[in-house]
Scaffold this motif. Structure first.
Motif, PDB file in Angstrom:
ATOM      1  N   LEU A   1      33.049  40.085  30.029  1.00  0.00           N
ATOM      2  CA  LEU A   1      33.970  40.664  31.013  1.00  0.00           C
ATOM      3  C   LEU A   1      35.400  40.233  30.722  1.00  0.00           C
ATOM      4  O   LEU A   1      36.346  40.993  30.966  1.00  0.00           O
ATOM      5  CB  LEU A   1      33.553  40.195  32.399  1.00  0.00           C
ATOM      6  CG  LEU A   1      33.940  41.091  33.558  1.00  0.00           C
ATOM      7  CD1 LEU A   1      33.300  42.443  33.395  1.00  0.00           C
ATOM      8  CD2 LEU A   1      33.521  40.457  34.869  1.00  0.00           C
ATOM      9  N   ALA A   2      35.546  39.017  30.190  1.00  0.00           N
ATOM     10  CA  ALA A   2      36.883  38.529  29.883  1.00  0.00           C
ATOM     11  C   ALA A   2      37.505  39.264  28.706  1.00  0.00           C
ATOM     12  O   ALA A   2      38.691  39.127  28.444  1.00  0.00           O
ATOM     13  CB  ALA A   2      36.837  37.035  29.599  1.00  0.00           C
ATOM     14  N   LEU A   3      36.671  40.016  27.958  1.00  0.00           N
ATOM     15  CA  LEU A   3      37.188  40.789  26.823  1.00  0.00           C
ATOM     16  C   LEU A   3      37.506  42.215  27.221  1.00  0.00           C
ATOM     17  O   LEU A   3      38.187  42.936  26.509  1.00  0.00           O
ATOM     18  CB  LEU A   3      36.136  40.849  25.718  1.00  0.00           C
ATOM     19  CG  LEU A   3      35.770  39.595  24.972  1.00  0.00           C
ATOM     20  CD1 LEU A   3      34.494  39.838  24.204  1.00  0.00           C
ATOM     21  CD2 LEU A   3      36.870  39.232  24.018  1.00  0.00           C
ATOM     22  N   LEU A   4      36.961  42.619  28.348  1.00  0.00           N
ATOM     23  CA  LEU A   4      36.920  44.039  28.684  1.00  0.00           C
ATOM     24  C   LEU A   4      38.244  44.503  29.253  1.00  0.00           C
ATOM     25  O   LEU A   4      38.740  43.925  30.212  1.00  0.00           O
ATOM     26  CB  LEU A   4      35.805  44.250  29.709  1.00  0.00           C
ATOM     27  CG  LEU A   4      35.419  45.680  29.975  1.00  0.00           C
ATOM     28  CD1 LEU A   4      34.700  46.243  28.779  1.00  0.00           C
ATOM     29  CD2 LEU A   4      34.559  45.746  31.202  1.00  0.00           C
TER      30      LEU A   4
ATOM     31  N   GLN B   1      42.496  41.348  37.554  1.00  0.00           N
ATOM     32  CA  GLN B   1      41.561  42.342  37.011  1.00  0.00           C
ATOM     33  C   GLN B   1      40.180  41.732  36.829  1.00  0.00           C
ATOM     34  O   GLN B   1      39.156  42.315  37.197  1.00  0.00           O
ATOM     35  CB  GLN B   1      42.061  42.840  35.663  1.00  0.00           C
ATOM     36  CG  GLN B   1      43.296  43.705  35.759  1.00  0.00           C
ATOM     37  CD  GLN B   1      43.831  44.032  34.384  1.00  0.00           C
ATOM     38  OE1 GLN B   1      43.287  43.586  33.387  1.00  0.00           O
ATOM     39  NE2 GLN B   1      44.886  44.798  34.334  1.00  0.00           N
ATOM     40  N   PHE B   2      40.170  40.529  36.232  1.00  0.00           N
ATOM     41  CA  PHE B   2      38.899  39.851  35.958  1.00  0.00           C
ATOM     42  C   PHE B   2      38.155  39.601  37.259  1.00  0.00           C
ATOM     43  O   PHE B   2      36.951  39.866  37.388  1.00  0.00           O
ATOM     44  CB  PHE B   2      39.206  38.544  35.223  1.00  0.00           C
ATOM     45  CG  PHE B   2      37.989  37.752  34.857  1.00  0.00           C
ATOM     46  CD1 PHE B   2      37.217  38.127  33.779  1.00  0.00           C
ATOM     47  CD2 PHE B   2      37.628  36.650  35.592  1.00  0.00           C
ATOM     48  CE1 PHE B   2      36.098  37.405  33.436  1.00  0.00           C
ATOM     49  CE2 PHE B   2      36.502  35.932  35.259  1.00  0.00           C
ATOM     50  CZ  PHE B   2      35.746  36.317  34.180  1.00  0.00           C
ATOM     51  N   LEU B   3      38.884  39.089  38.252  1.00  0.00           N
ATOM     52  CA  LEU B   3      38.238  38.777  39.527  1.00  0.00           C
ATOM     53  C   LEU B   3      37.736  40.057  40.194  1.00  0.00           C
ATOM     54  O   LEU B   3      36.635  40.072  40.762  1.00  0.00           O
ATOM     55  CB  LEU B   3      39.225  38.056  40.444  1.00  0.00           C
ATOM     56  CG  LEU B   3      39.459  36.584  40.077  1.00  0.00           C
ATOM     57  CD1 LEU B   3      40.446  35.959  41.035  1.00  0.00           C
ATOM     58  CD2 LEU B   3      38.137  35.826  40.095  1.00  0.00           C
ATOM     59  N   ALA B   4      38.542  41.112  40.103  1.00  0.00           N
ATOM     60  CA  ALA B   4      38.113  42.374  40.707  1.00  0.00           C
ATOM     61  C   ALA B   4      36.809  42.838  40.084  1.00  0.00           C
ATOM     62  O   ALA B   4      35.865  43.211  40.791  1.00  0.00           O
ATOM     63  CB  ALA B   4      39.202  43.427  40.513  1.00  0.00           C
ATOM     64  N   ALA B   5      36.758  42.785  38.749  1.00  0.00           N
ATOM     65  CA  ALA B   5      35.542  43.226  38.068  1.00  0.00           C
ATOM     66  C   ALA B   5      34.372  42.333  38.458  1.00  0.00           C
ATOM     67  O   ALA B   5      33.275  42.805  38.771  1.00  0.00           O
ATOM     68  CB  ALA B   5      35.750  43.211  36.564  1.00  0.00           C
ATOM     69  N   ALA B   6      34.603  41.019  38.458  1.00  0.00           N
ATOM     70  CA  ALA B   6      33.515  40.085  38.726  1.00  0.00           C
ATOM     71  C   ALA B   6      33.006  40.251  40.155  1.00  0.00           C
ATOM     72  O   ALA B   6      31.815  40.092  40.420  1.00  0.00           O
ATOM     73  CB  ALA B   6      33.991  38.651  38.494  1.00  0.00           C
ATOM     74  N   LEU B   7      33.912  40.571  41.076  1.00  0.00           N
ATOM     75  CA  LEU B   7      33.499  40.671  42.473  1.00  0.00           C
ATOM     76  C   LEU B   7      32.938  42.045  42.821  1.00  0.00           C
ATOM     77  O   LEU B   7      32.050  42.156  43.662  1.00  0.00           O
ATOM     78  CB  LEU B   7      34.691  40.355  43.394  1.00  0.00           C
ATOM     79  CG  LEU B   7      35.115  38.885  43.372  1.00  0.00           C
ATOM     80  CD1 LEU B   7      36.320  38.679  44.258  1.00  0.00           C
ATOM     81  CD2 LEU B   7      33.959  37.997  43.823  1.00  0.00           C
ATOM     82  N   LEU B   8      33.470  43.077  42.158  1.00  0.00           N
ATOM     83  CA  LEU B   8      33.061  44.427  42.539  1.00  0.00           C
ATOM     84  C   LEU B   8      31.815  44.901  41.805  1.00  0.00           C
ATOM     85  O   LEU B   8      31.202  45.884  42.220  1.00  0.00           O
ATOM     86  CB  LEU B   8      34.216  45.408  42.296  1.00  0.00           C
ATOM     87  CG  LEU B   8      35.407  45.244  43.234  1.00  0.00           C
ATOM     88  CD1 LEU B   8      36.515  46.202  42.853  1.00  0.00           C
ATOM     89  CD2 LEU B   8      34.977  45.480  44.673  1.00  0.00           C
TER      90      LEU B   8
END
Lengths: 305, 221, 655
Positions: free
Chosen positions: A79-82, A9-16
């Motif tokens: 983002l890590a909290l979201l 999830q974190f990577l998806a958010a960070a990349l997208l």
């Protein structure tokens, strides 16, 4: 097992995240009848900027160089909290949204100080305006989170969005609708989108957020652009999780729906930018006060139930 | 059914908020009209099952009056009297919003204190009181005569909703009586505004104070 | 306990020596500073021990004063307040050894050091006294010593005015406290705290109000704050640090003790505290945004932080009366933690302001700028303190506010008054936080960043090594105590248990443990991200030499320092918006020609409360007093007659 999904999830958010500005620009281009920039333009920009050699003003000190770094780091931490599609991320604890609020504050503080470090009149002006809007945006955002906490009876982001179901929408529809409206107004103002600020403007006098980062270049500017994309993602995710409380039980299905929702929100921002003119500078606080009124009303509705 | 009623109540409150901040006179007139129409839907939702034919007819009449006749009269009065396009508030936007919010908080407190029959619709009493307060707000903090008429109309909307909360069964007779009063009031005011504007070339109530014997600056000399 | 007495003895010896050596400023400095540091080290040991073990240490000595006894009591609450006192005064003494050097020969340094050590001793006495008479002795000593220090630059009219205001506020406060103690101890033979009777009903409310105003005048929350922004900046900077950092906290300590003396609370007490605290944190933050002098910015920020603490106390009282002991415990724990945190960062910030004053010769924001290049270490430390004051992660200011927020949000879920109190507290915190961020970015930005606005700022020099040491130590403590939030929960818990009873404090500590651990984890993630970003940036920049150039000023190639955004212009959008509250005076330029040659603009912040509330009352009192001036005629014979008449009257009354 439970580490893989949050990581994904974190990577998806960070990349997208850098896709969202691309979506907004495509929607704007569509409305203007232009071909528009490529969807992935921000990725190209970031890659280009990271390769460039920066230029620093002689006036600046380490504060100027640390600003973008701190801003981006704070937003990545946020983002890590979201929660992602109503599911918790790495970090989740009671009151984590307060931490999130102050991480946004840290990003703003660092950017403002970096702007003041250049000694430029224009960047000082942007910094002053940024701080002014924050004073109105924070109470609105806080009240929104407070009413969300009251509706769900939870005090952590994951708890709040986890407890939010379709049933909540049928019992507390007005509250959630007001909240969504309030969050959307705060999103527009905090991410310097159109009624509050125009990201496309190129006149220093009228810029707010963009003018603060005029002097940054190279990797520093890349950090700033990336941080801005993350911030947009963050607010959009808060709205998205409020509007879309379905938990089908399937992680992949939920996530796909959530991502669709995010791009839908970006498209909505694009539509707003295309059809609404920018507010006069002195009127921007009014917009945020309206957002505050919405979230205050939501809280009153919920508390007097 | 009640969820819909609650949504309408929330909408009425939002309209109050919008009324307290709208800068355009025409927009203000339309908002008042919308509020009247929306409030007019409420009695249709009150009972169980399909409403009586009588209720429907009355509601339709009220909606027609508030939604079409009054705005038409007022817009005409605005054009004829040359009142201009702006509301010209005496207080700032933030102050209006805060006053409106404060009115709502005060009315929810008041609503919880009043010994009223339970209507089953959340927020109906606070909403009606807040609407009345908003009407007062329009009357007291706007400089033009036409906004005062609008204020009376908003107060009437509030009383209408309050009446619904009080007499869930037969609010319409009470309502009709009030409506008649307001109708006459709007008529008279419309004519009065027209004449005042012809005499004085403006309808700014601040200027009406010139008619008073008391002169600023002479007092206490 | 004996070590506390030892540190008291060291402090008194230090002041005596400083006075004796007053002829030789250098040696007086040394004596004062060394003894202060030794006393701090000696005193920290028992304070920390009591906090860790949770055991109360007591000591009672005979004393011939009526109603008084030399009884000391070092319970966890007192120890919790003592730790910052010893930490800050020790570091302030180190700082002062450098800072006051420039005044040698110009000012009576021996006296200043004596007053400084007496001030510290008085605070220790106040915090450890277990008897009202002893407490009042310490209280008045504290006021007197700090009065002398406020008068340090007595040749400035402003300082004299500030000192007068300060001593008047102190006098009124002491009178109110005497009345409160008299009410509390009226049924016992001695004014020992342990023997206080627990009043109920109207008497309890009277005691509460007297104590609220008495301690409030020391703590300086709105509307009892008027002396604070005048007096704190007037004192030498290390004394300002001590006054703002720990001395005003004795008022908070008194309030907490007072709540302990009154076993049954009324709900309106909580609302009063909540309202005063909310007003103070909003007004303090707003006014600190409008100040033009660095130390005044900090003084108003102290009002804000005291407001946050008082607000948390009020929230706790309301919550505990409405049957939410855990929330109350969280709010109290947050208040205590913020007491500690505020003393650290405010001490640091005042020392930073002192370094600016020392290095540039002025602390007027509009005259500064670009100090970051000339005094880089001070700038870094000050920025750390500013971030802490804005409660930004990963510094310590966040932890205390976080607990208060948590209490507010837990209260929010409750029906009725507790929920409302939670909303008010949380909303005030959020709004004050945003205003404080604006105030501190403005202050730090105009003082340390950009180009120097005047010659004075351009010639500024870095602070001395001892000053840097003190500031560095405090900055490090700000960071560490931010990261160590979960570990601080134990001492906060024991202190709160000593003050408000065991079960709620323990429950609150238990419920706060997991969130605080989460916050600490978040801080670590943040630091890791910063480190990661920094390393990546290094990698991206490898092999490249960044070019140097001019700041981009819309293409203008000859920018001057005067074109920068200044302190006034930075704050203007907000101060204009809040003009009805701030009532700044000044004028905008009126431009009538097409090519205006000169224009001037001035804005000045006012002491609104003093001007519109206190001054009219003071003028009335003065006018009334003039009517009786015939009593004060200056004839010695008649004065003696007064005495004789009084004596005879007293004799007659006793017959």
């Amino acid at each position: 097992m439970e580490i893989v999904k949050p990581l994904l999830q974190f990577l998806a958010a960070a990349l997208l995240a850098p896709l969202l500005p691309g979506v907004i620009n495509r929607v704007k281009a569509f409305f203007a009848g232009r071909k528009g920039r490529p969807l992935l333009q921000l990725y190209y920009d970031l890659a280009k900027l990271l390769r460039k050699t920066p230029v620093y003003s002689r006036t600046t000190t380490w504060v100027f160089r640390a600003g973008p770094l701190l801003g981006a780091a704070a937003l990545v931490t946020a983002l890590a909290l979201l929660p992602f599609a109503g599911r918790p991320s790495f970090l989740s604890f009671d009151g984590d949204f307060i931490f999130l609020l102050y991480l946004l504050g840290l990003a703003r503080f660092a950017t403002v100080l970096a702007a003041l470090d250049t000694g430029s009149a224009f960047e000082g002006m942007g910094a002053s305006r940024e701080m002014q809007f924050a004073v109105f945006a924070e109470p609105a955002f806080f009240m929104g989170l407070a009413s969300l906490a009251r509706v769900t009876g939870q005090t952590s982001l994951a708890g709040m969005f986890g407890a939010l179901t379709g049933g909540t929408w049928s019992t507390a529809a007005p509250v959630l609708a007001l909240l969504t409206a309030s969050f959307f107004l705060v999103l527009l103002a905090e991410n310097s989108r159109v009624p509050a600020d125009d990201p496309d403007t190129h006149l220093e006098l009228t810029m707010i957020h963009e003018v603060m980062v005029l002097d940054h270049s190279g990797p520093d500017l890349a950090y700033i652009l990336y941080g801005a994309a993350l911030k947009l993602w963050l607010f959009a995710a808060l709205i998205g999780s409020t509007v879309l409380p379905r938990h089908s039980g399937s992680w992949a299905g939920d996530s796909a729906l959530f991502l669709l929702m995010m791009f839908g929100l970006a498209a909505a921002v694009g539509v707003v930018e295309s059809v609404i003119a920018r507010l006069r500078l002195t009127k921007v606080p009014y917009m945020l006060i309206t957002a505050f009124a919405f979230s205050a009303l939501a809280l009153i509705f919920q508390m007097g139930r | 059914m009640h969820t819909l009623a609650e949504l309408i109540i929330v909408f009425v409150i939002l309209l109050n908020l919008a009324l307290s901040v709208t800068g355009g006179l025409a927009a203000c007139i339309r908002l008042v009209a919308v509020q009247g129409v929306v409030a007019g839907i409420l009695p249709l939702l009150a009972g169980d099952g399909a409403p009586h034919a009588r209720t429907v007819i009355f509601a339709a009449a009220i909606m027609l009056l508030k939604g079409a006749v009054f705005p038409w009269l007022l817009l005409r009065a605005r054009d004829r009297s040359g009142a201009g396009k702006d509301v010209e508030p005496l207080i700032s936007y933030p102050a209006s919003v805060m006053l409106c919010l404060g009115a709502f908080i005060a009315s929810s407190w008041l609503g919880s204190r009043l010994p009223l029959p339970d209507t089953g619709v959340a927020w109906i009493v606070p909403a009606s009181l807040a609407t009345i307060f908003t009407g007062f707000l329009l009357i007291t903090t706007r400089s033009k005569a036409i906004t005062q008429v609008l204020g009376y109309l908003v107060i009437e909307n509030g009383i209408y909703i309050f009446g619904l909360a009080l007499f869930v069964e037969q609010p319409l007779m009470v309502e009709l009586a009030i409506l008649l009063d307001v109708f006459v009031a709007v008529f008279v005011m419309g004519i009065a505004i027209f004449h005042i504007s012809r005499e004085f070339d403006h309808i700014d109530t601040a200027e009406l104070s010139e008619l008073s014997d008391w002169r600023r600056g002479e007092y206490g000399k | 306990m004996l070590l506390v007495l030892l540190s008291l003895a060291l402090l008194l010896a230090g002041s005596a020596l400083a006075l004796l050596l007053a002829r030789n400023p250098g040696r007086a400095q040394d004596a004062g500073a060394y003894y202060a540091v030794a006393a701090s080290l000696a005193g920290l040991v028992p304070a920390v021990r009591v906090l860790l073990t949770g055991e109360t240490e007591t000591l009672a000595l005979p004393w011939s004063v009526p109603l008084g006894s030399l009884s000391f009591n070092l319970d966890p609450l007192a120890a919790f307040f003592l730790v910052p006192v010893f930490l800050l005064t020790g570091l302030a003494a180190v700082y002062g050894a450098d800072y006051l050097k420039g005044y040698a020969g110009k000012k009576p340094l021996g006296l200043a050091w004596a007053a400084f050590n007496v001030l510290t001793a008085a605070m220790v006495l106040v915090l450890t006294a277990a008897n009202a008479v002893l407490f009042m002795v310490g209280w008045e000593l504290m006021a007197a010593a700090s009065f002398l220090l406020v008068l340090f630059e007595h040749e400035r009219e402003q300082s004299r005015r500030a000192a007068f205001l300060y001593i008047s506020a102190g006098g009124v406060g002491a009178l109110l406290l005497l009345a409160a103690f008299a009410l509390l101890g009226r049924s016992s033979a001695s004014l020992d705290f342990a023997l206080f009777s627990a009043p109920a009903g109207a008497a309890a409310s009277a005691v509460f109000l007297l104590g609220l105003f008495g301690f409030g005048l020391k703590a300086g929350f709105v509307p009892l704050h008027v002396w604070l922004p005048e007096a704190h900046p007037a004192a030498p900077s290390q004394v300002s640090a001590v006054m703002s950092g720990v001395m005003i906290k004795t008022g908070i300590y008194g309030l907490i003790r007072l709540l302990g003396f009154l076993p049954v609370w009324e709900e309106w007490w909580g609302w009063t505290l909540l309202a005063a605290g909310a007003a103070s944190c909003l007004i303090g933050a707003l006014f600190s945004l409008a100040q033009h002098e660095l130390k005044r910015v900090l003084a108003y920020s102290s009002i804000e932080n005291i407001g946050i603490i008082v607000m948390a106390l009020g929230l706790g009282v309301v919550a505990s009366i409405n049957g939410s002991p855990v929330m109350a415990g969280l709010a109290f724990a947050g208040a205590l933690l913020h007491v500690l945190n505020h003393s650290l960062f405010k001490g640091l910030l005042f020392m930073g302001a002192g370094a600016v004053l020392h290095g540039a010769g002025t602390a007027e924001l509009e005259a500064l700028g670009g100090l970051g290049k000339r005094m880089p270490r001070t700038a870094a430390f000050f920025l750390a303190g500013a971030a802490s004051a804005c409660a930004l992660p990963p510094f310590n200011g966040f932890a205390g506010e976080f607990l208060i927020y948590l209490g507010a949000f837990k209260a929010l879920g409750q029906p009725g008054p507790a929920g409302l109190a939670g909303v008010i507290a949380g909303l005030s915190l959020a709004a004050a936080g945003a205003l404080a961020a604006a105030a501190f970015s403005r202050a730090a930005g105009t003082a340390f960043l950009g180009e120097p606005r005047t010659e004075m700022a351009a010639r500024a020099h870095e602070a001395g090594p001892l000053m840097l040491f003190s500031m560095g130590a405090l900055a490090l403590l700000c960071l560490l105590s931010g990261l160590a939030g979960p570990f601080l929960l134990l001492p906060v818990g024991t202190a709160s248990a000593a003050a408000f009873g065991l079960p709620p404090a323990l429950a609150a500590a238990a419920s706060a443990a997991q969130p605080l651990a989460g916050v600490a984890a978040g801080f670590l993630v943040l630091l890791a991200m910063i480190a990661f970003g920094a390393v990546k940036r290094k990698v991206f920049l490898r092999g490249k030499t960044p070019a140097q150039g001019l700041t981009w000023d819309c293409g203008y190639a000859a920018p001057t320092a005067r074109m920068q955004y200044g302190a006034s212009s930075f704050a203007q959008p907000l101060t204009d918006f809040f003009q009805p509250v701030l009532r700044k005076i000044g004028q905008y330029p009126v431009i009538t020609e097409y090519f205006p040659a000169r224009a001037s603009f001035s804005r000045e912040a006012q002491a609104v409360f003093y001007n519109s509330v206190y001054r009219p009352v003071a003028v009335r009192i003065r006018d009334l007093a003039y009517r009786f001036s015939w009593i004060q005629h200056g004839r010695l014979q008649l004065y003696i007659l007064y005495i004789v008449v009084t004596l005879i009257l007293l004799l007659l009354w006793k017959l």
